[in-house]
Design a protein around this motif. Structure first.
Motif, PDB file in Angstrom:
ATOM      1  N   TYR A   1       0.827  -1.192   0.000  1.00 25.02           N
ATOM      2  CA  TYR A   1       0.000   0.000   0.000  1.00 25.02           C
ATOM      3  C   TYR A   1       0.868   1.252   0.000  1.00 25.02           C
ATOM      4  O   TYR A   1       1.677   1.455   0.893  1.00 25.02           O
ATOM      5  CB  TYR A   1      -0.902  -0.032   1.240  1.00 25.02           C
ATOM      6  N   VAL A   2       0.702   2.052  -1.037  1.00 24.70           N
ATOM      7  CA  VAL A   2       1.425   3.325  -1.109  1.00 24.70           C
ATOM      8  C   VAL A   2       0.375   4.417  -1.124  1.00 24.70           C
ATOM      9  O   VAL A   2      -0.623   4.301  -1.825  1.00 24.70           O
ATOM     10  CB  VAL A   2       2.239   3.448  -2.414  1.00 24.70           C
ATOM     11  N   PHE A   3       0.579   5.469  -0.327  1.00 24.89           N
ATOM     12  CA  PHE A   3      -0.403   6.547  -0.399  1.00 24.89           C
ATOM     13  C   PHE A   3       0.255   7.894  -0.621  1.00 24.89           C
ATOM     14  O   PHE A   3       1.460   8.003  -0.811  1.00 24.89           O
ATOM     15  CB  PHE A   3      -1.345   6.529   0.795  1.00 24.89           C
TER      16      PHE A   3
ATOM     17  N   ILE B   1      -0.442  -8.063  -4.556  1.00 23.30           N
ATOM     18  CA  ILE B   1      -1.384  -7.000  -4.892  1.00 23.30           C
ATOM     19  C   ILE B   1      -0.779  -5.671  -4.457  1.00 23.30           C
ATOM     20  O   ILE B   1      -0.157  -5.580  -3.405  1.00 23.30           O
ATOM     21  CB  ILE B   1      -2.720  -7.204  -4.152  1.00 23.30           C
ATOM     22  N   LEU B   2      -0.972  -4.657  -5.298  1.00 26.80           N
ATOM     23  CA  LEU B   2      -0.502  -3.330  -4.910  1.00 26.80           C
ATOM     24  C   LEU B   2      -1.664  -2.354  -4.972  1.00 26.80           C
ATOM     25  O   LEU B   2      -2.344  -2.259  -5.985  1.00 26.80           O
ATOM     26  CB  LEU B   2       0.591  -2.854  -5.862  1.00 26.80           C
ATOM     27  N   VAL B   3      -1.895  -1.656  -3.864  1.00 29.68           N
ATOM     28  CA  VAL B   3      -2.900  -0.608  -3.850  1.00 29.68           C
ATOM     29  C   VAL B   3      -2.135   0.705  -3.773  1.00 29.68           C
ATOM     30  O   VAL B   3      -1.379   0.934  -2.832  1.00 29.68           O
ATOM     31  CB  VAL B   3      -3.844  -0.749  -2.642  1.00 29.68           C
ATOM     32  N   ILE B   4      -2.300   1.516  -4.794  1.00 32.35           N
ATOM     33  CA  ILE B   4      -1.473   2.719  -4.882  1.00 32.35           C
ATOM     34  C   ILE B   4      -2.372   3.939  -4.987  1.00 32.35           C
ATOM     35  O   ILE B   4      -3.122   4.092  -5.939  1.00 32.35           O
ATOM     36  CB  ILE B   4      -0.540   2.634  -6.108  1.00 32.35           C
ATOM     37  N   ASP B   5      -2.297   4.791  -3.962  1.00 34.41           N
ATOM     38  CA  ASP B   5      -3.192   5.940  -3.886  1.00 34.41           C
ATOM     39  C   ASP B   5      -2.427   7.225  -4.193  1.00 34.41           C
ATOM     40  O   ASP B   5      -1.668   7.718  -3.374  1.00 34.41           O
ATOM     41  CB  ASP B   5      -3.793   5.984  -2.468  1.00 34.41           C
ATOM     42  N   GLU B   6      -2.613   7.751  -5.369  1.00 35.43           N
ATOM     43  CA  GLU B   6      -1.949   8.974  -5.816  1.00 35.43           C
ATOM     44  C   GLU B   6      -0.454   9.020  -5.492  1.00 35.43           C
ATOM     45  O   GLU B   6      -0.025   9.796  -4.656  1.00 35.43           O
ATOM     46  CB  GLU B   6      -2.651  10.196  -5.215  1.00 35.43           C
ATOM     47  N   PRO B   7       0.289   8.207  -6.187  1.00 39.50           N
ATOM     48  CA  PRO B   7       1.721   8.135  -5.871  1.00 39.50           C
ATOM     49  C   PRO B   7       2.540   9.230  -6.531  1.00 39.50           C
ATOM     50  O   PRO B   7       3.739   9.320  -6.300  1.00 39.50           O
ATOM     51  CB  PRO B   7       2.111   6.774  -6.451  1.00 39.50           C
TER      52      PRO B   7
ATOM     53  N   GLY C   1       3.060  -9.849 -13.316  1.00 39.53           N
ATOM     54  CA  GLY C   1       1.959 -10.656 -12.781  1.00 39.53           C
ATOM     55  C   GLY C   1       1.263 -10.084 -11.564  1.00 39.53           C
ATOM     56  O   GLY C   1       0.435 -10.744 -10.938  1.00 39.53           O
ATOM     57  N   LYS C   2       1.597  -8.850 -11.201  1.00 39.67           N
ATOM     58  CA  LYS C   2       0.957  -8.278 -10.014  1.00 39.67           C
ATOM     59  C   LYS C   2      -0.407  -7.687 -10.360  1.00 39.67           C
ATOM     60  O   LYS C   2      -0.634  -7.250 -11.484  1.00 39.67           O
ATOM     61  CB  LYS C   2       1.819  -7.150  -9.439  1.00 39.67           C
TER      62      LYS C   2
END
Lengths: 206, 270, 282
Positions: C88-90, C166-172, C195-196
């Motif tokens: 998770y990146v925010f 899984i990567l959840v990326i919020d406005e990087p 493959g992510k």
């Protein structure tokens, strides 16, 4: 179901401890910058104690004193006081003490007595049953000279005066801070609810 | 491609071996170092003889010199020692009664007894303080925490201590900025006591509130870094486990301390 | 069994009077790159927080409906273990630096330390990632003294170093210049090729159009549109729902208005050039 929830709560608290410690240091620094004759080094301890409970409050106090001891080693012996301030702050918070003006005066007296009393005793022991170094000795030594009272009593009075004044300012600042914390943040703090319920126009939708 | 090989090699060389400063004193295992210095500090407090205590304080300087930290230790320790001596001299002259007058300033008689009491107290405080200050000038906090983690202390404790230090630096910087801007906005920061106390609230309160909200994100971001996953950690930076001769050194110092305590109890020493 | 699936999910933050998510239904498939767009306060970040397992455990509040992640109900997941599965990146780069490491290299390695990755593997991985993100010159710097843009890259590096599925990326890219933003998108698409599964919240619509497979448009806590990037972003209704339209699609709509029929609404510049050329060639 309740257990993981609690865990999560503790996690947030963990990240508040360093902030409490830093506030203690910054308070001390600002007091110095403004040339105020007070320590102001327990605002963080009180605030985290009041918002998060006994253990986090105590932890902030302990860590603050340990880190302070890196440059001023005698401070390590005063750690019990800081720990106690954190604990008492949490207990008083639980009893709604930080919300009423009358009780805030009582808090200042309690902190002044505990802080002043304990530090007088600790100083007395460390300094070989004699007066310690300033700022308490600015009061205690002249008192002893002028009135010829018992030395420990003088140290105690000096210590209490300095501490009560220091804690009075700290508590006032802290109450101001508590009032300004947004509700959204309060909901995530263990004792935050105490400071939310106050608002009568808030409907209970949680 | 060549660059990548170089970087890999560089970092392997850097981290696959134990972290060293190439200085015997600094490279002592943090816990061994802590043990030795604390024991010496306590010995210094217990010894009542002035000459011995002075010798131990001199030893601190020597150790600091050997550890290439003479300057930073010297500044901190000497400053502390001078302030102890100055304050205590005056206070003890006022509080300790004595008959052996050394000299007098405008009728204020300085006595031998007061002076001795001040000097004795100063040495006690310095003996202990010197050991602690020396330890922390010779040891990085992260190394101490590493050593403690290896002994089973939780990484959470380690995080709290290290993060506290960084937060102090950060918030001090921010507080300076806030203070300057409050001054620019006309918030009075000088004047009588009440004015200055009032100036505190607009400085500390935004500082605390912004820190409080950031803690929320910090919790989330550290969580994303697997902070609370219960697994055995690996350590990128590793320190050498205490070699046997270091342990022996610590044991010798500890034995000295125990012997000294024994002598104290049986009354063979002052 | 879906990879990630939300069924009739409604959520309300504590003390709030409105639902942050209302009756949200969506599915995420393994290996796809999803763009989440829409107005501010439309529920994009809240959706991320649900998938990350931060709702309801961390944010509390009231969550209804079913959330399934990797075949397991969200409420059955141990949140700590879930964090090892979903990176998770925010947005805010300042709170994403741990504050306990003294070099960027060590900062990036921290997640792997916590996961117990063997040291040699860890070193190689950090070097590899710094190379990909072009931050080799930062490796020896103190992460606490970097600029916002540099921190954002380091924060991103720290998460992809953990190699989660899984990567959840919020406005990087909020603190990055156009080139830096382009770089990040290149890297994300590279991760997709590896493959992510990627969920990205972004405002930069042209890049979404170029890189994503599918798009979800959030409005007032509901999903306004969702589906393949080409069909969603070509929809002229998008702007009425608080989302932006890619430059290329705007051109397409204009041409259509002027009765110049194209074979379809293009969403990327490349697409537009090709469509228009085809049309002129006719």
């Amino acid at each position: 179901m309740t257990k993981p929830k609690k865990q999560k709560m503790d996690k947030m608290v963990l990240f508040l401890i360093p902030i409490g410690v830093a506030i203690n240091f910054v308070g001390g620094q600002i007091a110095g910058n403004l040339g105020l004759p007070v320590y102001l080094d327990s605002i963080g301890t009180m605030a985290i104690g009041a918002l998060c409970g006994v253990f986090p409050g105590a932890a902030v106090g302990l860590v603050s004193n340990l880190l302070n001891a890196v440059t001023y080693p005698p401070n390590v012996f005063y750690a019990p006081i800081s720990i106690l301030i954190g604990i008492i702050s949490a207990l008083l918070s639980n009893k709604d003490y930080f919300k009423k003006v009358g009780k805030i005066i009582a808090i200042i007296a309690i902190f002044g007595l505990i802080g002043g009393g304990m530090s007088a005793v600790i100083t007395w022991i460390i300094y070989g049953f004699e007066f310690g170094v300033p700022p308490t000795s600015y009061i205690s030594v002249p008192l002893y000279k002028a009135l010829g009272l018992n030395k420990f009593l003088c140290e105690f009075i000096g210590s209490f005066c300095i501490d009560a004044f220091d804690k009075a300012i700290s508590v006032i600042i802290m109450v101001g801070i508590l009032k300004a914390i947004p509700k959204r943040t309060l909901t995530k703090l263990p004792l935050g609810e105490i400071y939310i319920k106050e608002d009568p126009d808030e409907d209970d939708d949680v | 491609m060549e660059k990548q090989v170089n970087l890999n090699d560089f970092y392997r060389k850097k981290y696959m071996t134990y972290q060293k400063k190439e200085n015997f004193v600094q490279d002592l295992n943090p816990l061994v170092k802590l043990n030795i210095l604390l024991a010496i500090g306590i010995i210094c407090v217990l010894l009542t003889d002035f000459k011995w205590r002075l010798a131990i304080c001199a030893l601190y300087y020597v150790i600091a010199f050997a550890g290439k930290k003479f300057r930073s230790f010297g500044l901190l320790f000497t400053g502390l020692a001078i302030s102890f001596l100055a304050f205590l001299s005056v206070i003890r002259q006022l509080s300790v009664e004595g008959s052996h007058v050394l000299f007098s300033i405008f009728g204020w008689k300085w006595t031998m007894e007061g002076w001795e009491s001040a000097l004795d107290m100063t040495m006690t405080l310095c003996g202990f303080s010197g050991a602690v200050i020396l330890f922390f000038t010779l040891t990085e906090m992260r190394d101490l925490m590493y050593a403690l983690e290896k002994k089973g202390v939780s990484h959470v404790t380690s995080y709290v201590i290290l993060a506290s230090m960084q937060t102090i630096t950060d918030l001090k910087k921010t507080s300076q900025t806030i203070m300057d801007s409050q001054r620019a906005r006309g918030v009075e920061t000088e004047g009588n006591l009440l004015v200055r106390v009032k100036a505190l609230v607009p400085v500390i309160s935004p500082l605390f509130l912004s820190a409080l909200t950031s803690a929320e994100e910090k919790a989330i971001s550290m969580d994303a870094r697997a902070f609370s996953v219960k697994r055995d950690h690996t350590f990128l930076r590793e320190l050498q486990p205490a070699p046997i001769y270091e342990v022996i050194l610590a044991v010798i110092v500890d034995l000295c301390l125990i012997a000294l305590i024994g002598m104290k109890i049986t009354g063979r020493l002052g | 069994m879906a990879y990630i699936e939300l069924k009739n999910v409604t959520y309300r933050y504590p003390l709030s009077k409105e639902n942050a998510l209302e009756d949200v239904n969506c599915k995420f498939e393994k290996g796809k790159f999803y763009g989440i767009i829409g107005e501010n306060g439309g529920g994009k970040t809240t959706l991320c927080n649900v998938i990350r397992g931060l709702i309801p455990q961390f944010y509390k509040g009231k969550l209804d409906g079913e959330v399934e992640i990797l075949g397991e109900e969200l409420r059955d997941w141990d949140t700590a273990e879930l964090s090892a599965k979903i990176g998770y990146v925010f947005q805010n780069p300042f709170t994403q630096i741990s504050g306990v490491k003294e070099t960027v290299f060590e900062e990036i390695a921290m997640g792997m330390e916590n996961m117990g990755v063997p040291k040699e593997e860890m070193i190689d991985k950090v070097v590899e990632i710094c190379k990909i993100l072009k931050i080799e010159e930062l490796m020896e710097k103190n992460p606490n003294e970097l600029s916002g843009g540099q921190r954002q890259r380091v924060a991103f590096a720290s998460i992809i170093a953990m190699d989660t599925e899984i990567l959840v990326i919020d406005e990087p890219t909020s603190q990055l210049d156009p080139q830096g933003t382009q770089d990040i998108f290149e890297i994300i698409s590279m991760l997709k090729k590896a493959g992510k599964t990627i969920l990205l919240v972004e405002h930069k619509i042209d890049l979404i159009a170029e890189y994503c497979d599918e798009v979800i448009v959030m409005e007032k806590g509901k999903i306004a549109f969702s589906g393949a990037v080409k069909s969603v972003l070509a929809n002229p209704e998008l702007e009425k729902h608080g989302a932006m339209i890619p430059q290329a699609a705007k051109v397409g709509h204009e041409l259509r208005k002027n009765h110049i029929e194209l074979s379809g609404i293009p969403i990327t510049i490349q697409d537009a050039v090709k469509t228009i050329k085809d049309r002129m060639g006719d």
